[in-house]
Design an enzyme around this catalytic site. Structure first.
Site, PDB file in Angstrom:
ATOM      1  N   GLU A  85      25.540 -32.657   3.640  1.00 40.38           N
ATOM      2  CA  GLU A  85      26.258 -31.621   4.190  1.00 40.38           C
ATOM      3  C   GLU A  85      26.284 -31.601   5.800  1.00 40.38           C
ATOM      4  O   GLU A  85      27.555 -31.547   6.370  1.00 40.38           O
ATOM      5  CB  GLU A  85      25.873 -30.296   3.710  1.00 40.38           C
ATOM      6  N   ARG A 142      33.085 -26.898   0.742  1.00 36.46           N
ATOM      7  CA  ARG A 142      32.211 -27.332   1.966  1.00 36.46           C
ATOM      8  C   ARG A 142      33.207 -28.415   2.979  1.00 36.46           C
ATOM      9  O   ARG A 142      32.489 -29.254   3.431  1.00 36.46           O
ATOM     10  CB  ARG A 142      30.991 -28.016   1.725  1.00 36.46           C
ATOM     11  N   SER A 187      20.785 -26.167   2.829  1.00 35.63           N
ATOM     12  CA  SER A 187      21.101 -27.333   1.626  1.00 35.63           C
ATOM     13  C   SER A 187      21.649 -28.563   2.372  1.00 35.63           C
ATOM     14  O   SER A 187      22.635 -28.625   3.208  1.00 35.63           O
ATOM     15  CB  SER A 187      22.099 -26.811   0.947  1.00 35.63           C
TER      16      SER A 187
END
Length: 354
Positions: free
Chosen positions: A347, A175, A251
């Site tokens: 995130e 990520r 998420s």
């Protein structure tokens, strides 16, 4: 500050206007951009650079699926509308596909599947635009974008120049990418090129795919990309709320990495710990499991809450603002740290307000 009269006579941008961004962020947070423009053609890029010099900051907004927006966004906001999907080249090893940054990511996956350009099916139904995919190195169901990306074309907003990034130059991680570490407002991704492998083989590493009735027990030689696409969509819809119905950013936390000693200590206390060994000897923990075991699944804090089917997903229960979302995230982080000694990293990009 630049002199407006000295700006180059290029394909013009509309004058900046005040725009509500509530419909353009998947958390559904009420947000106003007092100075917002939309970029629809690469020919507008030089004009964007000239315009950006008039503002103290510049924020590039794609599909709004990975951001937490404040009530008011400072500086200049640029909404990306660059469209287009085309087959650039067909080689013995790959289909080379180019997509404009403003394309819907899921729409791009669908277009490729329908055209017979297989290889993105595991990444179906991920919200947001194609241009954001390299920034986050999106991944799901056993596949990361880094495994399919060939190159990125970006615009250096302050310098007013195009820059091509190879996959290696993107410095992809979990990520993560080079774009996430640049100064805010520097890069606007214009397009990306994907190398979709020929011959195609299904990626079936993820347990939810292996045990799905459509795929379980079958010889992979008989499985099609369309079947994987349909399965991924079914699994995601069963687990994750639709942002159009319940505001969320997918998420919210990354799966944390711990060293072998920490992992062994945790496993001794919690034998059912969900974890995955990594090539470098560390272990990736399932953040959703940690959050669930701390009792947060289905709980609310003010106007924000944790989804009742997926503890990784924070949701807007109605009328939530950035403060509500971040207060909930902080409470979860505090509990996970206290119980497991593990720091959870969000995130989404948190945009500072005025």
């Amino acid at each position: 500050m630049s002199n407006p009269a000295s700006r180059p006579a290029v394909f013009p941008l509309e004058a900046p206007a005040s725009v509500s961004l509530q419909a353009f962020n998947t958390l559904g947070l009420a947000c106003v951009a007092p100075r917002c423009v939309r970029l629809d053609d690469p020919a507008q890029l030089p004009a964007l650079t000239a315009l950006a010099q008039d503002y103290p900051s510049c924020f590039v907004l794609g599909g709004g699926s990975n951001v937490v927006l404040p009530a008011t966004v400072p500086g200049l906001v640029v909404r990306v509308g660059l469209q287009g999907v085309r087959l650039v080249e067909e080689t013995a090893d790959a289909w080379i596909i180019e997509a404009g940054a403003g394309e819907s990511w899921h729409g791009l996956v669908q277009t490729c599947i329908e055209a017979g350009w297989d290889g993105l099916e595991n990444l179906a139904l991920i919200p947001g635009q194609a241009g954001a995919a390299p920034v986050q190195n999106i991944g799901a169901y056993g596949l990361e974008l880094a495994e399919r990306l060939l190159s990125v074309e970006a615009w250096d907003i302050p310098a007013g120049r195009r820059v091509a990034f190879s996959a290696q130059a993107c410095r992809f991680g979990y990520r993560d990418s080079v774009f996430k570490h640049a100064e805010p407002g520097r890069w606007l991704i214009v397009s990306l090129r994907l190398a979709l492998p020929r011959p195609w083989r299904p990626v079936l590493r993820y347990p939810d795919l292996l045990r799905h009735p459509r795929l379980a027990g079958r010889d992979e030689a008989g499985i099609t990309a369309r079947e994987i696409f349909d399965t991924v969509c079914e699994v995601r819809r069963a687990k994750l709320p639709d942002p159009a119905v319940l505001g969320n950013a997918g998420s919210f936390f990354k799966n944390p990495l711990v060293d072998a000693a920490h992992h062994a200590s945790l496993l001794a206390q919690w034998p059912d710990l969900v974890s995955y060994a990594q090539p470098d000897g560390r272990y990736k923990l399932a953040a959703g499991w940690l959050i669930d075991r701390c009792g947060w699944k289905g709980r609310d804090l003010g106007r924000a809450g944790v989804h009742d089917r997926q503890a990784l997903v924070l949701v807007n229960r109605g009328g939530a603002d950035a403060g509500d979302i971040l207060a909930l995230a902080a409470a979860i982080q505090q509990d996970v740290q206290a119980r497991y000694g593990v720091a959870l990293e969000p995130e989404p990009v948190v945009v500072a307000g005025e």
